[in-house]
Design an enzyme around this catalytic site. Structure first.
Site, PDB file in Angstrom:
ATOM      1  N   ASP A  16      53.898  26.846  39.994  1.00  0.00           N
ATOM      2  CA  ASP A  16      53.618  28.268  39.791  1.00  0.00           C
ATOM      3  C   ASP A  16      53.757  28.647  38.319  1.00  0.00           C
ATOM      4  OD1 ASP A  16      52.896  30.798  40.632  1.00  0.00           O
ATOM      5  OD2 ASP A  16      54.925  31.409  41.149  1.00  0.00           O
ATOM      6  N   ASN A  64      45.493  31.535  48.503  1.00  0.00           N
ATOM      7  CA  ASN A  64      44.812  31.568  47.201  1.00  0.00           C
ATOM      8  C   ASN A  64      43.345  32.010  47.289  1.00  0.00           C
ATOM      9  OD1 ASN A  64      46.640  28.725  45.801  1.00  0.00           O
ATOM     10  ND2 ASN A  64      47.036  30.909  45.590  1.00  0.00           N
TER      11      ASN A  64
END
Ligand code: FPP
Length: 238
Positions: A16, A64
């Protein structure tokens, strides 16, 4: 799976912070993802060198897809390029590539390159590099439950045969060990629907470093921290 003083044999990573890395530099988000590929390369090479059994990377989650179409397309393009460009490196490092997630939901060209890389590396005997693609932990459990229900309905399995061990076999990770260490970069204290079943007893290590800045010295730090921990799996110290 042993703890104290040992190396983890399976490391999983939530990569991330690519967007933040880019924003901090006044760059577009995709530049963060591009730079993130460099981290993928370095960390994969390093893990293979250290003879880890498996490295699992959260490369694209089901969630996503909610990102702007342009970013999703560029991520898919990067993934495809990675698969093609890294074949040589994968071969040279004796790595076996594999993938978990709803792979059939990926663009066809990505599926094709993924299938080629998996097939070409299938006899390699070194580290397994597992890419989580279009992956969601809850979906994984739902998919397993559906397959089990079908087996029972078709008379191939008895209700009493459903145990934690047999359930595990129906997960995407059925043949894999659970991760010993889960690393999350970018500082957030969440598991974000990653390997929900598999991380029951996994050691967690979170760093504020954004993924594009994550290098082998940070991996070393995580490994050292892991080695100091005592894993009791709910039991008592021996
Ligand atoms: C999270 O950063 C990262 C991703 C959603 C994608 C990770 C993908 C790569 C590193 C490149 C492709 C991977 C491979 C294996 C080829 P973010 O955008 O959520 O960062 P932010 O939280 O700072 O916005």
């Amino acid at each position: 799976m042993s703890g104290n003083g040992h190396l983890p044999s399976h490391v999983a990573i939530i990569m991330d912070g690519n967007g933040r890395w880019a924003r901090q530099r006044g760059l577009v988000r995709i530049r963060g993802h591009k730079e993130g590929i460099e981290s993928v390369r370095e960390i994969t090479r390093e893990c293979a060198k250290r003879h880890l059994k498996q490295l699992t990377l959260y490369a694209f989650s089901q969630e996503n897809w909610k990102r702007p179409k342009r970013e999703v397309n560029l991520l898919m393009k990067l993934l495809k390029e990675f698969l093609v460009k890294e074949r040589k490196e994968i071969e040279e490092n004796n790595i076996r590539l594999t993938a978990i997630g709803r792979i059939s939901g990926l663009p066809e060209d990505v599926q094709r390159e993924l299938a080629i890389s998996i097939e070409e590396s299938k006899d390699n005997t070194g580290m397994v590099l597992c890419l989580a693609l279009n992956y969601g932990g809850r979906s994984e459990i739902v998919d397993a439950a559906k397959d089990i229900a079908k087996s029972v309905k078709d008379g191939k399995m008895d209700l009493n045969e459903i145990t934690e061990e047999t359930f595990k076999k129906f997960l995407y990770t059925g043949e894999m060990t659970d991760p010993d260490l889960l690393i999350r970069t970018g500082g957030e204290m969440r598991v974000s629907n990653f390997l929900l079943w598999e991380i029951s007893y996994t050691e967690l290590w979170v760093t504020p470093i954004c993924w594009p800045d994550f290098r082998k010295e940070h991996l070393e730090e995580a490994m050292k921290d892991y080695a100091r921990r005592e894993r009791r799996f709910g039991g008592l110290q021996e």
